[in-house]
Design a protein around this motif. Structure first.
Motif, PDB file in Angstrom:
ATOM      1  N   ALA A 177      11.699 -13.412 -33.947  1.00  0.00           N
ATOM      2  CA  ALA A 177      12.202 -12.113 -33.500  1.00  0.00           C
ATOM      3  C   ALA A 177      13.222 -12.294 -32.375  1.00  0.00           C
ATOM      4  O   ALA A 177      13.806 -11.324 -31.916  1.00  0.00           O
ATOM      5  CB  ALA A 177      11.056 -11.232 -33.030  1.00  0.00           C
ATOM      6  N   ILE A 178      13.408 -13.552 -31.920  1.00  0.00           N
ATOM      7  CA  ILE A 178      14.358 -13.845 -30.855  1.00  0.00           C
ATOM      8  C   ILE A 178      15.215 -15.030 -31.280  1.00  0.00           C
ATOM      9  O   ILE A 178      14.696 -16.084 -31.658  1.00  0.00           O
ATOM     10  CB  ILE A 178      13.656 -14.196 -29.529  1.00  0.00           C
ATOM     11  CG1 ILE A 178      12.651 -13.105 -29.149  1.00  0.00           C
ATOM     12  CG2 ILE A 178      14.680 -14.362 -28.414  1.00  0.00           C
ATOM     13  CD1 ILE A 178      11.847 -13.433 -27.912  1.00  0.00           C
ATOM     14  N   SER A 179      16.525 -14.856 -31.221  1.00  0.00           N
ATOM     15  CA  SER A 179      17.435 -15.928 -31.638  1.00  0.00           C
ATOM     16  C   SER A 179      18.412 -16.267 -30.518  1.00  0.00           C
ATOM     17  O   SER A 179      18.481 -15.593 -29.499  1.00  0.00           O
ATOM     18  CB  SER A 179      18.205 -15.520 -32.900  1.00  0.00           C
ATOM     19  OG  SER A 179      19.073 -14.425 -32.633  1.00  0.00           O
ATOM     20  N   ILE A 180      19.146 -17.331 -30.738  1.00  0.00           N
ATOM     21  CA  ILE A 180      20.215 -17.768 -29.844  1.00  0.00           C
ATOM     22  C   ILE A 180      21.522 -17.759 -30.623  1.00  0.00           C
ATOM     23  O   ILE A 180      21.567 -18.176 -31.774  1.00  0.00           O
ATOM     24  CB  ILE A 180      19.961 -19.203 -29.333  1.00  0.00           C
ATOM     25  CG1 ILE A 180      18.706 -19.273 -28.467  1.00  0.00           C
ATOM     26  CG2 ILE A 180      21.182 -19.734 -28.583  1.00  0.00           C
ATOM     27  CD1 ILE A 180      18.849 -18.702 -27.090  1.00  0.00           C
ATOM     28  N   ASP A 181      22.603 -17.282 -30.009  1.00  0.00           N
ATOM     29  CA  ASP A 181      23.943 -17.413 -30.578  1.00  0.00           C
ATOM     30  C   ASP A 181      24.849 -18.015 -29.517  1.00  0.00           C
ATOM     31  O   ASP A 181      24.740 -17.694 -28.328  1.00  0.00           O
ATOM     32  CB  ASP A 181      24.484 -16.056 -31.049  1.00  0.00           C
ATOM     33  CG  ASP A 181      23.877 -15.632 -32.374  1.00  0.00           C
ATOM     34  OD1 ASP A 181      24.024 -16.396 -33.349  1.00  0.00           O
ATOM     35  OD2 ASP A 181      23.257 -14.550 -32.438  1.00  0.00           O
ATOM     36  N   CYS A 182      25.752 -18.903 -29.953  1.00  0.00           N
ATOM     37  CA  CYS A 182      26.607 -19.636 -29.022  1.00  0.00           C
ATOM     38  C   CYS A 182      28.074 -19.269 -29.214  1.00  0.00           C
ATOM     39  O   CYS A 182      28.605 -19.351 -30.329  1.00  0.00           O
ATOM     40  CB  CYS A 182      26.437 -21.147 -29.222  1.00  0.00           C
ATOM     41  SG  CYS A 182      24.766 -21.748 -28.897  1.00  0.00           S
ATOM     42  N   LEU A 183      28.698 -18.862 -28.124  1.00  0.00           N
ATOM     43  CA  LEU A 183      30.131 -18.579 -28.090  1.00  0.00           C
ATOM     44  C   LEU A 183      30.808 -19.781 -27.444  1.00  0.00           C
ATOM     45  O   LEU A 183      30.799 -19.925 -26.223  1.00  0.00           O
ATOM     46  CB  LEU A 183      30.411 -17.337 -27.242  1.00  0.00           C
ATOM     47  CG  LEU A 183      30.344 -15.964 -27.895  1.00  0.00           C
ATOM     48  CD1 LEU A 183      30.392 -14.898 -26.814  1.00  0.00           C
ATOM     49  CD2 LEU A 183      31.483 -15.769 -28.871  1.00  0.00           C
ATOM     50  N   ILE A 184      31.381 -20.657 -28.253  1.00  0.00           N
ATOM     51  CA  ILE A 184      32.020 -21.854 -27.728  1.00  0.00           C
ATOM     52  C   ILE A 184      33.531 -21.688 -27.865  1.00  0.00           C
ATOM     53  O   ILE A 184      34.078 -21.706 -28.978  1.00  0.00           O
ATOM     54  CB  ILE A 184      31.560 -23.125 -28.467  1.00  0.00           C
ATOM     55  CG1 ILE A 184      30.027 -23.168 -28.551  1.00  0.00           C
ATOM     56  CG2 ILE A 184      32.106 -24.360 -27.765  1.00  0.00           C
ATOM     57  CD1 ILE A 184      29.331 -23.153 -27.201  1.00  0.00           C
ATOM     58  N   PHE A 185      34.200 -21.496 -26.741  1.00  0.00           N
ATOM     59  CA  PHE A 185      35.648 -21.334 -26.719  1.00  0.00           C
ATOM     60  C   PHE A 185      36.307 -22.681 -26.446  1.00  0.00           C
ATOM     61  O   PHE A 185      35.796 -23.493 -25.673  1.00  0.00           O
ATOM     62  CB  PHE A 185      36.067 -20.341 -25.636  1.00  0.00           C
ATOM     63  CG  PHE A 185      35.639 -18.922 -25.889  1.00  0.00           C
ATOM     64  CD1 PHE A 185      36.296 -18.135 -26.824  1.00  0.00           C
ATOM     65  CD2 PHE A 185      34.573 -18.368 -25.186  1.00  0.00           C
ATOM     66  CE1 PHE A 185      35.904 -16.827 -27.056  1.00  0.00           C
ATOM     67  CE2 PHE A 185      34.177 -17.064 -25.406  1.00  0.00           C
ATOM     68  CZ  PHE A 185      34.845 -16.284 -26.351  1.00  0.00           C
ATOM     69  N   GLY A 186      37.446 -22.897 -27.074  1.00  0.00           N
ATOM     70  CA  GLY A 186      38.225 -24.102 -26.842  1.00  0.00           C
ATOM     71  C   GLY A 186      39.672 -23.763 -26.588  1.00  0.00           C
ATOM     72  O   GLY A 186      40.148 -22.676 -26.954  1.00  0.00           O
ATOM     73  N   PHE A 187      40.383 -24.672 -25.957  1.00  0.00           N
ATOM     74  CA  PHE A 187      41.804 -24.481 -25.681  1.00  0.00           C
ATOM     75  C   PHE A 187      42.545 -25.708 -26.190  1.00  0.00           C
ATOM     76  O   PHE A 187      42.307 -26.824 -25.737  1.00  0.00           O
ATOM     77  CB  PHE A 187      42.028 -24.317 -24.171  1.00  0.00           C
ATOM     78  CG  PHE A 187      43.489 -24.199 -23.776  1.00  0.00           C
ATOM     79  CD1 PHE A 187      44.224 -23.078 -24.110  1.00  0.00           C
ATOM     80  CD2 PHE A 187      44.118 -25.219 -23.079  1.00  0.00           C
ATOM     81  CE1 PHE A 187      45.563 -22.963 -23.744  1.00  0.00           C
ATOM     82  CE2 PHE A 187      45.451 -25.121 -22.705  1.00  0.00           C
ATOM     83  CZ  PHE A 187      46.174 -23.976 -23.043  1.00  0.00           C
ATOM     84  N   GLN A 188      43.418 -25.491 -27.184  1.00  0.00           N
ATOM     85  CA  GLN A 188      44.230 -26.582 -27.701  1.00  0.00           C
ATOM     86  C   GLN A 188      45.512 -26.010 -28.300  1.00  0.00           C
ATOM     87  O   GLN A 188      45.532 -24.905 -28.830  1.00  0.00           O
ATOM     88  CB  GLN A 188      43.467 -27.414 -28.732  1.00  0.00           C
ATOM     89  CG  GLN A 188      42.943 -26.676 -29.937  1.00  0.00           C
ATOM     90  CD  GLN A 188      42.169 -27.574 -30.883  1.00  0.00           C
ATOM     91  OE1 GLN A 188      42.261 -28.809 -30.818  1.00  0.00           O
ATOM     92  NE2 GLN A 188      41.383 -26.986 -31.766  1.00  0.00           N
ATOM     93  N   ASN A 189      46.579 -26.794 -28.166  1.00  0.00           N
ATOM     94  CA  ASN A 189      47.898 -26.385 -28.661  1.00  0.00           C
ATOM     95  C   ASN A 189      48.313 -25.019 -28.116  1.00  0.00           C
ATOM     96  O   ASN A 189      48.942 -24.211 -28.816  1.00  0.00           O
ATOM     97  CB  ASN A 189      47.909 -26.359 -30.200  1.00  0.00           C
ATOM     98  CG  ASN A 189      47.553 -27.700 -30.806  1.00  0.00           C
ATOM     99  OD1 ASN A 189      47.988 -28.747 -30.328  1.00  0.00           O
ATOM    100  ND2 ASN A 189      46.748 -27.688 -31.859  1.00  0.00           N
TER     101      ASN A 189
END
Length: 230
Positions: free
Chosen positions: A12-24
């Motif tokens: 009933a409880i989950s994890i979500d990951c927002l992984i931002f990157g910077f390239q070009n």
């Protein structure tokens, strides 16, 4: 009392990951393609269930590693999303974590329930399942607000950098063009950059001066409180 297996999921409880990157010169986000389940074949944020035997921080790092192969990054918790209808088959609350990383430092390996893992420019993200579109939108807003409150992303550019490289980073994060003279005046006024007394080498144009981030000066400013007016 009911006994749950230590490695069993709290479904009933989950994890979500927002992984931002910077390239070009572009801000990107890491997505996985679901290999099974009700959203099989669709791109989504890396996410999964928390186990009874682990903390939420441990869960976030495990899920990200198992789905994408990305390890050893600092994940910061943003907020929980708990709309009653966010998940189609049952009530699920998700806790969202974020990180800002340099994509070239990581080799992606899709695994566990993910069929693929790729970086997408934030303006080319496909329609995502559940409430992931909302999570991404709020994550980008969070990142922009954070960039205006404090220097972020210095790990995404060389240790010695030009003001133009720094401006390109902030333009990617804020999603807007910044006036060059105004940006330089204001960023130097903050007084957390140190002049390296060096210039660029091996460039075809006029060599620009190099700077480095002085964390001690920044921490002193941060304690006083300040806002970037970029």
């Amino acid at each position: 009392m009911n006994q749950h297996p230590p490695d069993g999921p709290i479904d009933a409880i989950s994890i979500d990951c927002l992984i931002f990157g910077f390239q070009n010169g572009s801000l990107e986000i890491l997505l996985v393609q679901h290999g099974e389940g009700i959203s099989k074949g669709r791109w989504a944020l890396p996410g999964g269930w928390i186990k009874y035997s682990e903390s939420i921080d441990e869960s976030a790092n495990r899920i990200l590693r198992d789905l994408t192969g990305v390890t050893n990054i600092f994940l910061e918790q943003i907020k929980a999303f708990g709309d009653v209808s966010r998940y189609p088959t049952k009530r699920v609350i998700t806790i969202v974590y974020y990180a800002l990383v340099k994509p070239e430092n990581y080799t992606l390996h899709a695994g566990f329930t993910a069929a693929d893992a790729q970086w997408f420019p934030v303006d080319e993200v496909p329609t995502l399942p559940y409430d992931h579109d909302q999570i991404v939108a709020e994550g980008i807003t969070f990142l922009k607000e954070k960039a205006r409150r404090e220097p972020i992303g210095f790990n995404l550019i060389p240790k010695k950098f030009t003001l133009l490289q720094l401006q390109a980073l902030y333009e990617a994060i804020l999603g807007q063009r910044l006036d060059k003279p105004n940006f330089r005046r204001k960023i130097l006024k903050m007084n957390f950059l140190e002049v390296c007394k060096e210039k660029q080498t091996d460039v075809s144009h006029r060599a620009a001066s190099l700077y480095r981030f002085d964390k001690r000066k920044y921490e002193r400013l941060k304690d006083k409180g300040f806002i970037f007016e970029l």
